[in-house]
Design a protein around this motif. Structure first.
Motif, short mmCIF file in Angstrom:
data_model
loop_
_atom_site.label_atom_id
_atom_site.label_comp_id
_atom_site.label_asym_id
_atom_site.label_seq_id
_atom_site.Cartn_x
_atom_site.Cartn_y
_atom_site.Cartn_z
N THR A 275 69.06 -108.96 -106.68
CA THR A 275 69.77 -109.87 -105.78
C THR A 275 70.89 -109.13 -105.07
O THR A 275 71.42 -108.13 -105.58
CB THR A 275 70.36 -111.06 -106.57
N PHE A 276 71.28 -109.64 -103.89
CA PHE A 276 72.47 -109.15 -103.20
C PHE A 276 73.69 -109.18 -104.12
O PHE A 276 74.61 -108.38 -103.99
CB PHE A 276 72.79 -110.06 -102.01
N CYS B 216 61.85 -99.37 -109.65
CA CYS B 216 62.73 -99.56 -108.50
C CYS B 216 63.17 -101.02 -108.48
O CYS B 216 62.62 -101.86 -109.22
CB CYS B 216 62.08 -99.17 -107.18
N ALA B 217 64.18 -101.33 -107.68
CA ALA B 217 64.72 -102.69 -107.61
C ALA B 217 64.85 -103.12 -106.16
O ALA B 217 65.28 -102.34 -105.30
CB ALA B 217 66.08 -102.76 -108.30
N LEU B 218 64.48 -104.36 -105.89
CA LEU B 218 64.66 -104.96 -104.57
C LEU B 218 65.73 -106.03 -104.67
O LEU B 218 65.72 -106.84 -105.59
CB LEU B 218 63.35 -105.57 -104.07
N ARG B 219 66.65 -106.03 -103.70
CA ARG B 219 67.77 -106.97 -103.69
C ARG B 219 67.62 -107.93 -102.52
O ARG B 219 68.13 -107.68 -101.43
CB ARG B 219 69.09 -106.21 -103.57
N PRO B 220 66.90 -109.02 -102.69
CA PRO B 220 66.65 -109.93 -101.57
C PRO B 220 67.82 -110.86 -101.28
O PRO B 220 68.63 -111.19 -102.14
CB PRO B 220 65.43 -110.73 -102.04
N ALA B 221 67.85 -111.30 -100.03
CA ALA B 221 68.74 -112.38 -99.62
C ALA B 221 68.12 -113.70 -100.08
O ALA B 221 67.12 -113.72 -100.79
CB ALA B 221 68.90 -112.35 -98.10
N ASN C 71 58.04 -111.91 -95.72
CA ASN C 71 58.70 -110.61 -95.62
C ASN C 71 59.02 -110.05 -97.00
O ASN C 71 58.90 -108.84 -97.25
CB ASN C 71 59.98 -110.73 -94.79
N LEU C 72 59.41 -110.92 -97.92
CA LEU C 72 59.71 -110.47 -99.28
C LEU C 72 58.45 -110.01 -100.00
O LEU C 72 58.48 -109.03 -100.74
CB LEU C 72 60.40 -111.59 -100.06
N VAL C 73 57.35 -110.70 -99.77
CA VAL C 73 56.06 -110.27 -100.33
C VAL C 73 55.72 -108.87 -99.84
O VAL C 73 55.35 -107.97 -100.62
CB VAL C 73 54.95 -111.26 -99.97
N ALA D 240 67.17 -98.57 -105.31
CA ALA D 240 67.38 -100.00 -105.03
C ALA D 240 67.37 -100.18 -103.51
O ALA D 240 67.77 -99.29 -102.76
CB ALA D 240 68.71 -100.46 -105.60
N TYR D 241 66.91 -101.36 -103.07
CA TYR D 241 66.79 -101.63 -101.64
C TYR D 241 67.23 -103.06 -101.33
O TYR D 241 66.81 -104.00 -102.00
CB TYR D 241 65.33 -101.48 -101.18
N PHE D 242 68.08 -103.20 -100.30
CA PHE D 242 68.40 -104.52 -99.79
C PHE D 242 67.24 -105.00 -98.92
O PHE D 242 66.70 -104.23 -98.11
CB PHE D 242 69.69 -104.49 -98.97
N ILE D 243 66.87 -106.28 -99.08
CA ILE D 243 65.73 -106.84 -98.35
C ILE D 243 66.14 -108.17 -97.72
O ILE D 243 66.59 -109.09 -98.41
CB ILE D 243 64.52 -107.06 -99.28
#
Length: 404
Positions: free
Chosen positions: A137-138, A195-200, A241-243, A265-268
């Motif tokens: 998460t953000f 890895c980690a994704l940080r979605p809005a 987009n998150l998919v 880690a990536y902001f998405i």
């Protein structure tokens, strides 16, 4: 633990058309029966992958007959280990405490988000799973401070500064996942790559956490004001987009892509910062309701949320009511924070597609929502005055009495 190898006899209408089988990997999705998990599973299946859904409850939507559903709880290691056995890649999206009254259940948040993630990591190593993508998460870097075009070089927010337990535990879990990158798999050779994704905030037709709550407030006449600076900006991410981001991250962990996302880690998001309330204007007006004109300061709403949390702490064991807003929700909706997608674009090939709330509006209208308001302008004005007076009275009641 229950396993159903054929949960439905036909595919769901939301699933993409079947594609030529070009991938034979088996993916496990924790929390796979939720909104996002279902969309991710449908997309993977459409591209020829084998999909295992791991969740505490069965799917509420029809799923493909060749999906595997494993009923279990990530807090139980034995159940996690059995679910992970034989899969090639894990999408760990299950969590608890994201919004509303869930944010106030500290014990369950800790058990699911921290211990549950430790169980997933241990099972991946022992069952020789080489790839793990964690949905973060953000909030791991945001705690109410203004962030404009931030990137992944930002440090984690110090744990004691998080205004809610969910954000704190998501930070702990993300740290554990990224630290586990490179861990040798049991029996060797090979290592776990993570890895980690940080979605809005996620949106899309059929989303069941945020949008129904907002529509409920609209229909009950509670959505009578906005708050914060009108120039404040936040971000959202459409479910599709998150998919896409998750699929790209999984691919970037492979040898063919030189494991380029490993340990990262990536902001998405959709990549389009917008005022929180302006983002929801199409939903409000699309359902036939007037958009609020009354604007209140963030400080007043934050204080009200604080008092609400205190009241919930006292009466929650007897009456677990839904707070109008929590402190974290006030910050997330009223304080500017948005992030660069440059790293995700460069390393994952992430290209968010332009989306809007039109599908969500139609989804609600098809289900009987959208009744027009017939209250007069004067009536709305008087109700707005009453709301402001109520907030002010509550705030003043907690100020010290002069001379006391």
């Amino acid at each position: 633990m229950k396993i159903f190898f054929s949960f439905a006899t036909n595919t769901c209408t939301d699933c993409p058309p079947a594609m030529e089988n070009t991938r034979t990997d088996t993916f496990l999705i924790t929390g796979g029966c939720g909104y996002f998990g279902h969309r991710l599973a449908s997309s993977l299946h459409g591209k020829g992958a084998r999909v295992v859904l791991f969740d505490t409850v069965p799917p509420t939507k029809e799923v493909s007959e060749d999906f595997v559903f494993v009923q279990g709880d990530i807090r139980d290691y034995a159940q996690v280990e059995r679910a992970v056995a034989g899969v090639d890649c894990v999408f760990h999206i299950a969590s608890y405490g994201m919004s509303g009254r869930e944010q106030l259940n500290r014990h369950l948040i800790e058990a699911v988000n921290v211990q549950g993630t430790q169980n997933i990591l241990k099972a991946c190593v022992e069952q020789r799973v080489s790839r793990l993508i964690y949905t973060s998460t953000f909030n791991v870097v945001f705690g109410g401070q203004v962030i404009e075009n931030g990137d992944e070089s930002l440090p984690y927010l110090p744990l004691h500064l998080h205004p809610d337990h969910y954000s704190r535990t998501k930070s702990l879990a993300e740290m554990a996942v990224l630290k586990a990158n490179g861990t040798a798999l049991q029996g060797g050779p090979g290592v776990l790559r993570t890895c980690a994704l940080r979605p809005a905030g996620i949106y899309g037709p059929g989303e069941q956490r945020h949008l129904p709550r907002i529509v409920g407030y609209i229909e009950k006449g509670i959505f009578r004001f906005v708050y914060g600076d009108p120039s404040s900006l936040v971000e959202f991410v459409h479910v599709d987009n998150l998919v896409s981001a998750h699929e790209l991250a999984a691919e970037a962990l492979t040898l063919e892509k030189q494991h380029r996302s490993a340990g990262q880690a990536y902001f998405i998001s959709d990549g389009r910062p917008v005022n929180n309330f302006e983002f929801f204007r199409p939903l409000v007006e699309g359902l036939g309701y007037p958009f609020p004109t009354l604007r209140l300061p963030v400080s007043l709403i934050y204080f009200f949320a604080f008092l609400t949390e205190m009241i919930h702490h006292l009466v929650g064991p007897f009456y677990n009511f839904q707070p109008l807003l929590t402190r974290t929700e006030v910050y997330k909706t009223g304080v500017t924070h948005y992030f660069s997608m440059a790293k995700a674009k460069a390393e994952l090939g992430y290209e968010p597609q332009e989306q809007n709330l039109d599908e969500a509006v139609q989804w609600f209208r098809c289900r009987g929502h959208g009744k027009k308001s017939h209250s007069s302008t004067l009536g709305r004005f008087l109700l707005n005055i009453l709301i402001v007076a109520a907030f002010a009275a509550i705030a003043l009641s907690f100020l010290p009495v002069v001379g006391s």
